[in-house]
Design a protein around this motif. Structure first.
Motif, PDB file in Angstrom:
ATOM      1  N   PRO A 159      54.445  80.730  80.916  1.00  0.00           N
ATOM      2  CA  PRO A 159      54.223  81.684  79.824  1.00  0.00           C
ATOM      3  C   PRO A 159      53.891  80.990  78.510  1.00  0.00           C
ATOM      4  O   PRO A 159      54.241  79.835  78.289  1.00  0.00           O
ATOM      5  CB  PRO A 159      55.546  82.434  79.738  1.00  0.00           C
ATOM      6  N   ILE A 160      53.204  81.727  77.655  1.00  0.00           N
ATOM      7  CA  ILE A 160      52.730  81.222  76.370  1.00  0.00           C
ATOM      8  C   ILE A 160      53.402  82.011  75.257  1.00  0.00           C
ATOM      9  O   ILE A 160      53.503  83.240  75.339  1.00  0.00           O
ATOM     10  CB  ILE A 160      51.198  81.373  76.263  1.00  0.00           C
ATOM     11  N   LEU A 161      53.839  81.321  74.234  1.00  0.00           N
ATOM     12  CA  LEU A 161      54.389  81.976  73.046  1.00  0.00           C
ATOM     13  C   LEU A 161      53.334  81.935  71.948  1.00  0.00           C
ATOM     14  O   LEU A 161      52.922  80.859  71.503  1.00  0.00           O
ATOM     15  CB  LEU A 161      55.669  81.275  72.586  1.00  0.00           C
ATOM     16  N   ASP A 162      52.884  83.107  71.527  1.00  0.00           N
ATOM     17  CA  ASP A 162      51.876  83.261  70.476  1.00  0.00           C
ATOM     18  C   ASP A 162      52.602  83.701  69.207  1.00  0.00           C
ATOM     19  O   ASP A 162      53.057  84.826  69.104  1.00  0.00           O
ATOM     20  CB  ASP A 162      50.841  84.302  70.913  1.00  0.00           C
ATOM     21  N   LEU A 163      52.707  82.784  68.243  1.00  0.00           N
ATOM     22  CA  LEU A 163      53.459  83.060  67.022  1.00  0.00           C
ATOM     23  C   LEU A 163      52.547  83.592  65.928  1.00  0.00           C
ATOM     24  O   LEU A 163      51.420  83.140  65.764  1.00  0.00           O
ATOM     25  CB  LEU A 163      54.158  81.793  66.535  1.00  0.00           C
ATOM     26  N   ALA A 164      53.082  84.541  65.146  1.00  0.00           N
ATOM     27  CA  ALA A 164      52.284  85.263  64.152  1.00  0.00           C
ATOM     28  C   ALA A 164      51.056  85.824  64.851  1.00  0.00           C
ATOM     29  O   ALA A 164      49.919  85.618  64.441  1.00  0.00           O
ATOM     30  CB  ALA A 164      51.901  84.364  62.977  1.00  0.00           C
ATOM     31  N   ALA A 165      51.311  86.576  65.905  1.00  0.00           N
ATOM     32  CA  ALA A 165      50.269  87.022  66.827  1.00  0.00           C
ATOM     33  C   ALA A 165      49.368  88.099  66.258  1.00  0.00           C
ATOM     34  O   ALA A 165      48.342  88.433  66.858  1.00  0.00           O
ATOM     35  CB  ALA A 165      50.908  87.520  68.135  1.00  0.00           C
ATOM     36  N   GLY A 166      49.734  88.687  65.127  1.00  0.00           N
ATOM     37  CA  GLY A 166      48.889  89.703  64.506  1.00  0.00           C
ATOM     38  C   GLY A 166      48.699  90.913  65.401  1.00  0.00           C
ATOM     39  O   GLY A 166      49.654  91.472  65.945  1.00  0.00           O
ATOM     40  N   THR A 167      47.454  91.312  65.576  1.00  0.00           N
ATOM     41  CA  THR A 167      47.132  92.464  66.415  1.00  0.00           C
ATOM     42  C   THR A 167      47.101  92.123  67.896  1.00  0.00           C
ATOM     43  O   THR A 167      46.779  92.976  68.717  1.00  0.00           O
ATOM     44  CB  THR A 167      45.768  93.035  66.021  1.00  0.00           C
TER      45      THR A 167
END
Length: 261
Positions: free
Chosen positions: A43-51
């Motif tokens: 799995p991937i953690l997308d930080l400050a992912a926005g929309t």
């Protein structure tokens, strides 16, 4: 940085204009992050992912993604996307409301990304806290990708006006902006104006928002990542993976946990 900079934290980002964000964003980074996901796994953690523009692109390729975002208007758009996305893709995305400068999950990730948002951690303390949180949630052999606009290249003052975007209902949206940079405090303020016109080009809505970001210079970034326990495995000057130089418009760092820990 001083306390005044800290008071800007709640004003950073693009809060209040999530519904307009995707209309004007540059998606040239998506192929790069898809390639990285293929190489480093999920799995991937997308930080400050926005929309969720990158999170959903990754999900479409079969990657499990946790998208962390603080802005209510960005979260609203991301959740609408989740509802309208094919269930087989939507099941790959977990959206969590939270602050990238202080989060704690009972999970570690082989790949964590911050696509061009670390500057919204305004103070040095917030930037270091963000990096320390990433370090805590990264697997021992995991990869952290940090995408930065080099502070040295930022204009002190600039204005821009983008081409209006036409929507399916016949309305158009314009975006104008002014950039004001305080090099002493290393803070950039962007004044954004969104103008919505109907099919007859009458103005039906105007929205103004102020967005703040910290300017990040190479030497301080190098120090922060070292203090947070990372080392640079590679760095690029663009999403084409060209070498980073003084002329590069981006600094993209491929980071690993330091072997000296």
């Amino acid at each position: 940085m001083n306390e005044e900079n800290g008071s800007l934290s709640s004003k950073s980002g693009y809060e209040g204009v999530g519904r307009f964000y995707d209309l004007f964003t540059d998606n040239s980074d998506i192929p790069f992050f898809l390639k990285c996901a293929k190489n480093y796994g999920s799995p991937i953690l997308d930080l400050a992912a926005g929309t969720g523009r990158i999170s959903f692109a990754l999900a479409k390729e079969g990657h499990a993604v946790v998208a962390l975002e603080q802005s209510p208007s960005m979260l609203e758009v991301a959740r609408l996307k989740l509802e309208s996305t094919n269930p087989s893709i939507a099941s790959n995305v977990t959206i969590i409301e939270g602050d990238m400068t202080q989060f704690n999950f009972d999970q570690k990730f082989p790949l964590i990304i911050i696509p061009n948002s670390i500057g919204h951690a305004i103070t040095t303390e917030e930037q270091l806290s963000t990096l320390q949180c990433v370090h805590h949630h990264l697997t021992d052999n995991g990869t952290f990708i940090l995408d930065i606009y080099p502070g040295a290249l930022q204009h002190e003052h600039a204005e821009f006006k983008e081409i209006p975007v036409s929507l399916a209902d016949g309305t158009t949206v314009e975006r104008h902006g002014k950039i004001h940079t305080d090099m002493l405090r290393q803070i950039m303020r962007i004044d954004l104006d969104y103008i919505v016109r109907d099919a007859n080009q009458n103005i039906v809505e105007e929205v103004h928002v102020e967005s703040y970001a910290a300017l990040l210079f190479d030497r301080e970034v190098n120090l922060l990542i070292r203090i947070a326990g990372f080392e640079i495995e590679n760095e690029f000057g663009g999403f084409d993976q060209s070498p980073y130089s003084q002329y590069s418009s981006r600094r993209i760092l491929i980071l690993k946990k330091s072997r000296e820990e």
